[in-house]
Write an enzyme that holds these catalytic residues in place. Structure first.
Site, PDB file in Angstrom:
ATOM      1  N   LYS A 156      -5.320   7.229   3.751  1.00 14.89           N
ATOM      2  CA  LYS A 156      -4.457   7.943   2.832  1.00 14.89           C
ATOM      3  C   LYS A 156      -4.870   9.415   2.832  1.00 14.89           C
ATOM      4  CE  LYS A 156      -1.976   4.572   0.979  1.00 14.89           C
ATOM      5  NZ  LYS A 156      -0.496   4.549   0.972  1.00 14.89           N
ATOM      6  N   LYS A 253       8.738  -3.035   2.886  1.00  9.77           N
ATOM      7  CA  LYS A 253       7.974  -3.530   1.744  1.00  9.77           C
ATOM      8  C   LYS A 253       8.927  -4.333   0.871  1.00  9.77           C
ATOM      9  CE  LYS A 253       4.499   0.169   1.524  1.00  9.77           C
ATOM     10  NZ  LYS A 253       4.000   1.327   0.740  1.00  9.77           N
TER      11      LYS A 253
END
Length: 340
Positions: A156, A253
């Site tokens: 990230k 997702k």
């Protein structure tokens, strides 16, 4: 794909919370726990379960999801198919929770695992990325090094000037790992171009969601030597046309698109348009990983490590070994038992 309709259903819907082992940081957000809507559907002594976290950047929270589900209680308990559910609820967590519970219940009532109901091959362990949240470079390197079995790592990144240090530190700590980075909408064209040499030098394989939603035109003419993936820019299959020629990979997702039923539709339509596929997660326990694991069999990139960041998980649970995730039928979507 059989859109099975189940009648005489009793629904239980509740919000559950699980603490995370440590704060998890991405661009603009820090998470300390997972809060989830859990839907249980019971019929003929069998129970199907679905879990969803929602989509935080759409204000799709477990509380709002619970209200959506409760508003449909008479319809759900009166008998609803997964195809009907696509028209009753919008993409998002509420639909994911109910859709997942319907799949799980159908598996138990018909005595067939979900992967078979979906027309897929028997599942195999899937190579998954293990995620390192955005921290100081030396902290990220230490956390990446702690993934002793990791073969693939997802970093990230965020909207500051230390991303090159982060990537180089993790590459030095994990010289043989496959690495992708996720900006979570945190870059601009200028900051991306400035970072690109460090990404190439560090052998980064994929850059996920570099730019904010609504700025997809920034991808035009970017000429990145590293494949780009879209996450926040694609919620369901209706978002695919705007990304043709702009990204190579679509991140599916189930909390975004609204369940396994739409996830499989999204996968089919994305492949028809020439995209490669990735499956990701918004976090969650093994009950969230179960339906996503089904989609993972179709994907080039798998990112299903959510339970590793939680202090507790379901039992039975998915397992992680040699950098791979396995989800036995007993965890979710299997034909045996009366459900959790």
């Amino acid at each position: 794909m059989n859109m099975h309709k189940t009648t005489c259903v009793t629904m239980t819907a509740s919000i559950e919370r699980v603490e995370m082992t440590a704060p998890f940081r991405i661009t603009g957000y820090t998470f300390t726990h997972n809060e989830m809507l859990v839907v249980r559907l019971e019929c003929e002594g069998k129970v199907g379960v679905g879990e969803a976290l929602g989509v935080y950047y759409h204000q799709d929270t477990p509380a709002t999801m619970l209200k959506q589900v409760e508003a449909l209680r008479p319809i759900i308990e009166g008998g609803v198919s997964r195809q009907q559910l696509l028209t009753l609820l919008p993409p998002g967590g509420a639909r994911n929770a109910v859709d997942s519970a319907l799949w799980d219940l159908q598996a138990k009532l018909q005595g067939k695992p979900v992967w078979e109901l979906a027309g897929l091959q028997p599942p195999k362990p899937l190579l998954t990325t293990l995620t390192v949240s955005a921290e100081d470079p030396e902290v990220m390197a230490t956390r990446a090094r702690a993934y002793t079995e990791a073969r693939a790592i997802k970093l990230k990144l965020t909207d500051d000037d230390r991303n090159a240090e982060r990537v180089r530190a993790v590459r030095a700590a994990c010289p043989d790992a496959w690495i992708m980075v996720d900006a979570n909408q945190g870059f601009t064209p200028d900051t991306f171009r400035a970072l690109l040499p460090a990404l190439v030098e560090s052998r980064v394989a994929v850059v996920e969601q570099p730019f904010p939603v609504g700025q997809e035109a920034w991808l035009d003419g970017l000429d990145s030597p590293i494949p780009l993936a879209a996450d926040e820019s694609v919620q369901d299959h209706r978002d695919l046309p705007k990304l043709v020629g702009r990204v190579k990979i679509i991140n599916i997702k189930l909390d975004k698109c609204g369940g396994l039923t739409e996830g499989l539709i999204l996968a089919d339509k994305a492949r028809e348009l020439g995209f490669e596929l990735m499956v990701g997660n918004m976090g969650g326990t093994s009950w969230s990983m179960g339906p996503a694991f089904v989609v993972g069999a179709l994907c080039n990139v798998v990112d299903l490590d959510g339970p590793l960041f939680l202090k507790s998980d379901r039992s039975p649970a998915v397992s992680y070994q040699d950098g791979r995730i396995s989800c036995p039928d007993a965890v979710w979507g299997g034909p045996a038992g009366v459900g959790p």
